[in-house]
Write a protein that holds these residues in place. Sequence first.
Motif, short mmCIF file in Angstrom:
data_model
loop_
_atom_site.label_atom_id
_atom_site.label_comp_id
_atom_site.label_asym_id
_atom_site.label_seq_id
_atom_site.Cartn_x
_atom_site.Cartn_y
_atom_site.Cartn_z
N PHE A 133 0.91 -1.42 -0.02
CA PHE A 133 -0.08 0.10 -0.01
C PHE A 133 0.82 1.23 0.13
CE2 PHE A 133 -2.17 3.42 2.31
CZ PHE A 133 -3.45 3.42 1.37
N LEU A 134 1.94 1.27 0.91
CA LEU A 134 2.68 2.40 0.81
C LEU A 134 3.72 2.77 -0.51
CD1 LEU A 134 4.46 2.43 4.50
CD2 LEU A 134 2.59 3.86 3.47
N ALA A 135 3.88 1.40 -0.99
CA ALA A 135 4.58 1.47 -2.48
C ALA A 135 3.58 2.20 -3.44
CB ALA A 135 4.96 0.02 -3.08
N MET A 136 2.29 1.63 -3.41
CA MET A 136 1.40 2.26 -4.36
C MET A 136 1.25 3.99 -4.18
SD MET A 136 0.92 0.33 -6.67
CE MET A 136 -0.24 1.27 -7.73
N ILE A 137 1.06 4.03 -2.92
CA ILE A 137 0.77 5.55 -2.37
C ILE A 137 2.12 6.48 -2.86
CG2 ILE A 137 0.76 7.05 -0.57
CD1 ILE A 137 -2.00 5.89 -1.01
N LEU A 138 3.02 5.87 -2.82
CA LEU A 138 4.37 6.70 -3.21
C LEU A 138 4.25 6.85 -4.60
CD1 LEU A 138 7.02 7.89 -2.06
CD2 LEU A 138 8.21 5.60 -2.34
N VAL A 139 4.18 5.89 -5.41
CA VAL A 139 4.10 5.79 -6.99
C VAL A 139 2.98 6.98 -7.50
CG1 VAL A 139 3.63 4.77 -8.88
CG2 VAL A 139 5.20 3.92 -7.33
N VAL A 140 1.83 6.64 -6.71
CA VAL A 140 0.63 7.41 -7.30
C VAL A 140 0.69 8.96 -6.79
CG1 VAL A 140 -1.93 7.79 -7.18
CG2 VAL A 140 -1.13 5.32 -7.33
N VAL A 141 0.83 9.12 -5.43
CA VAL A 141 0.82 10.38 -4.96
C VAL A 141 1.97 11.35 -5.37
CG1 VAL A 141 0.58 11.82 -2.80
CG2 VAL A 141 -0.59 9.70 -3.25
N TYR A 142 3.25 10.58 -4.85
CA TYR A 142 4.38 11.54 -5.18
C TYR A 142 5.05 11.59 -6.47
CZ TYR A 142 4.74 12.14 -0.08
OH TYR A 142 4.74 12.27 1.13
N VAL A 143 5.14 10.53 -7.33
CA VAL A 143 5.46 10.48 -8.37
C VAL A 143 4.41 10.96 -9.56
CG1 VAL A 143 6.34 8.82 -10.38
CG2 VAL A 143 7.02 8.33 -8.17
N GLY A 144 2.96 10.60 -9.41
CA GLY A 144 2.19 11.22 -10.15
C GLY A 144 1.69 12.42 -9.80
N ALA A 145 1.77 13.00 -8.89
CA ALA A 145 1.17 14.35 -8.45
C ALA A 145 2.43 15.50 -7.94
CB ALA A 145 0.14 14.25 -7.35
N VAL A 146 2.88 14.94 -6.90
CA VAL A 146 3.83 16.00 -6.48
C VAL A 146 5.26 16.33 -7.33
CG1 VAL A 146 5.45 16.55 -4.43
CG2 VAL A 146 3.09 15.38 -3.99
N ALA A 147 5.83 15.24 -7.72
CA ALA A 147 6.95 15.33 -8.48
C ALA A 147 6.61 15.86 -9.99
CB ALA A 147 7.60 14.00 -8.83
N VAL A 148 5.37 15.54 -10.52
CA VAL A 148 5.05 16.19 -11.56
C VAL A 148 4.87 17.68 -11.55
CG1 VAL A 148 3.28 16.09 -13.67
CG2 VAL A 148 4.34 14.00 -12.67
N LEU A 149 4.17 17.89 -10.22
CA LEU A 149 3.71 19.47 -10.06
C LEU A 149 5.02 20.29 -9.81
CD1 LEU A 149 2.10 21.64 -9.28
CD2 LEU A 149 2.11 20.79 -6.81
N PHE A 150 6.22 19.58 -9.27
CA PHE A 150 7.75 20.18 -8.95
C PHE A 150 8.18 20.41 -10.54
CE2 PHE A 150 8.42 18.23 -4.67
CZ PHE A 150 7.57 19.23 -4.12
N LEU A 151 8.03 19.51 -11.30
CA LEU A 151 8.57 19.59 -12.74
C LEU A 151 7.89 20.70 -13.42
CD1 LEU A 151 10.39 18.50 -14.89
CD2 LEU A 151 8.63 17.01 -15.68
N PHE A 152 6.64 20.78 -13.37
CA PHE A 152 5.80 22.04 -14.18
C PHE A 152 6.09 23.30 -13.47
CE2 PHE A 152 3.19 18.49 -15.92
CZ PHE A 152 3.28 18.94 -17.30
N VAL A 153 6.21 23.26 -12.06
CA VAL A 153 6.52 24.74 -11.62
C VAL A 153 8.10 24.90 -11.87
CG1 VAL A 153 7.24 25.61 -9.40
CG2 VAL A 153 4.83 24.26 -9.61
N VAL A 154 8.94 24.28 -11.94
CA VAL A 154 10.54 24.53 -12.20
C VAL A 154 10.35 24.75 -13.72
CG1 VAL A 154 12.88 23.43 -12.77
CG2 VAL A 154 11.26 23.03 -10.53
#
Length: 204
Positions: A53-74
């Motif tokens: 469950f933590l693995a899927m949350i890490l991929v879905v939330v952080y990779v799919g949302a937070v990291a992509v948000l960081f990328l677009f902001v940069v």
Amino acid sequence: MIIQALVFYVFATISIASALMVISSKNPVHSVLFLILCFFNAAGLFVLMGAEFLAMILVVVYVGAVAVLFLFVVMMLDINIERARQGFKQHLFLGGAIGLVLLVELVLILSSTFASPDTVAVAAVPIPNIDAVHNTRALGQVLYTKYVYLFQACGMILLVAMIGAIVLTLRKREGVRKQVISDQVNRTREESVEIKKVTSGSGI
């Protein structure tokens, strides 16, 4: 067992290497991409520990949302790297002091862990029986009971970060008409409505 150890060392090595590249890359876009790679390998480590469950949350939330948000902001900020490097020497002492404090804290945590593992086991949250409670329910019980205030604080920090990203990317451009709510509310009928008298048969 040998295969699991081998996979663990591969994931751990790539995670450490990508984490170092995040802070050492000169291009901020490359740093975000290395951060995504680090998240994926951390998710692999969670799978090896049985926390799917933590693995899927890490991929879905952080990779799919937070990291992509960081990328677009940069990418939207269009950071000038040469200008960012100008204040490096000025803040070098402060950054070094903060890094030294973090290093000392990590050393103290690791030394206490290896010196007295019994105290760490007592302080840790007891792991329930896997056969009785699966890891998703056990995580929810701990997260929303013992650490509920810290969980809400993390949510507030993410909200502030999202608002800050929006404020940083909000730019005023000349020649672009924007909606002003106060002007619309304060308009009178005479300013917004104009009556035209059209004689019969003449058209508009």
